[in-house]
Enzyme design. Structure first.
Site, PDB file in Angstrom:
ATOM      1  N   SER A  97      21.329  -2.792 -34.274  1.00 14.43           N
ATOM      2  CA  SER A  97      20.734  -2.833 -32.949  1.00 14.43           C
ATOM      3  C   SER A  97      20.208  -1.456 -32.552  1.00 14.43           C
ATOM      4  O   SER A  97      19.329  -0.907 -33.209  1.00 14.43           O
ATOM      5  CB  SER A  97      21.763  -3.378 -31.943  1.00 14.43           C
ATOM      6  N   ASP A 227      18.979 -14.584 -33.157  1.00 15.27           N
ATOM      7  CA  ASP A 227      19.284 -13.378 -32.381  1.00 15.27           C
ATOM      8  C   ASP A 227      18.647 -13.517 -31.000  1.00 15.27           C
ATOM      9  O   ASP A 227      17.424 -13.515 -30.862  1.00 15.27           O
ATOM     10  CB  ASP A 227      18.735 -12.151 -33.106  1.00 15.27           C
ATOM     11  N   HIS A 256      22.980 -12.033 -32.989  1.00 19.00           N
ATOM     12  CA  HIS A 256      22.775 -10.581 -32.980  1.00 19.00           C
ATOM     13  C   HIS A 256      23.960  -9.869 -33.626  1.00 19.00           C
ATOM     14  O   HIS A 256      23.768  -8.902 -34.364  1.00 19.00           O
ATOM     15  CB  HIS A 256      22.596 -10.117 -31.529  1.00 19.00           C
TER      16      HIS A 256
END
Length: 276
Positions: A97, A227, A256
């Protein structure tokens, strides 16, 4: 606690496990978490004979709760200095991320010989924000909502993310892990609210296009096809087109936080790339 102090006087916490002469694998965590988010992967790679390292980004976890310089350029410079302090050579950098953005910027600026490969997992590059050049991006109003929720009730906001879209626990039939939810919340609340607020800008508005184009090292891009926080069409599918030596692997139905919910799937893929 292992710490080191950057040239601007910020003290950063880090973990450094395993043989000092083994190849290093360096993990970069997502927002608003800490190095603890990688414990499962660190133990896995440690058992495979690697040296494993993870730091708490400035403002996060056990590092100083900075009220300024919470931006990608500074995050990358912090890694340059940590890699130099630990004398890391031919390291494999894995980022999730926001940490994937940090890896991309660091890799483009790393000192010669410090980095061998990179992995971007559910990562924010090339850019999350909707702009004229990125019309399919996420509108600014969404990130303004993040900021407003953080100010209004950070504790509840973090709980809502962890128990909902981050791990896909809001999907029908999802197997919810209360441990993952509580651990996410614990990590988030240990960091600084001002740094977390600033980091929303860093992960959403930073353009990593030129960083990705500059990379010549092998880069593995992993992304969950479900995600909800960093949609695959606006991230991995665009990033792979900018990389000179990139490989894309996607996972149907995964979220995610796929490396936390499905380490038995992701870890072997990471190891295979590391050994290739």
């Amino acid at each position: 606690m292992a710490t080191f102090t950057t040239t601007d006087g910020t003290t950063l916490f880090y973990k450094d496990w395993g043989p000092r002469d083994a190849q290093p694998v360096v993990f970069h965590h997502g927002w608003p978490l800490s190095a603890d988010d990688w414990d499962t992967q660190m133990l896995y790679f440690l058992e495979q004979g690697y040296r494993v390292i993870a730091h708490d980004r400035r403002g996060h976890g056990r590092s100083d709760q900075t009220d300024s310089d919470n931006d990608m350029d500074t995050y990358a410079q912090d890694m340059v200095e940590l890699a130099r302090a630990l004398d890391l050579k031919d390291a494999i950098h894995i980022g999730h991320s926001t940490g994937g953005g940090e890896v991309a910027r660091y890799a483009a600026r790393a000192e010669p010989g410090r980095i061998a490969k990179a992995v971007l997992i559910g990562a924010v590059p090339p850019i999350m924000l909707k702009t004229e050049a990125n019309p399919e991006g996420i509108p600014l109003e969404v990130f303004d909502g993040f900021r407003a929720s953080l100010i209004a009730n950070r504790a509840q906001f973090f709980l809502d993310i962890a128990s909902g879209p981050f791990y896909g626990f809001n999907r029908e039939g999802a197997k919810v892990s209360e441990g993952l939810v509580q651990n996410w919340w614990r990590q988030g609340m240990s960091g600084g609210a001002k740094a977390h607020y600033d980091c929303i800008n860093a992960f959403s508005e930073t353009d990593f296009t030129e960083d990705l184009k500059a990379l010549t090292i092998p880069v593995l891009v992993l992304h969950g096809e479900d995600d909800q926080l960093v949609p695959i069409a606006n991230s991995a599918h665009l990033a792979i087109k900018l990389l000179r030596n990139g490989t894309l692997k996607t996972y149907p139905g995964l979220s995610h936080g796929l490396f936390a919910t499905h380490p038995e799937v992701i870890n072997p893929d990471l190891l295979a790339f590391a050994r290739a």
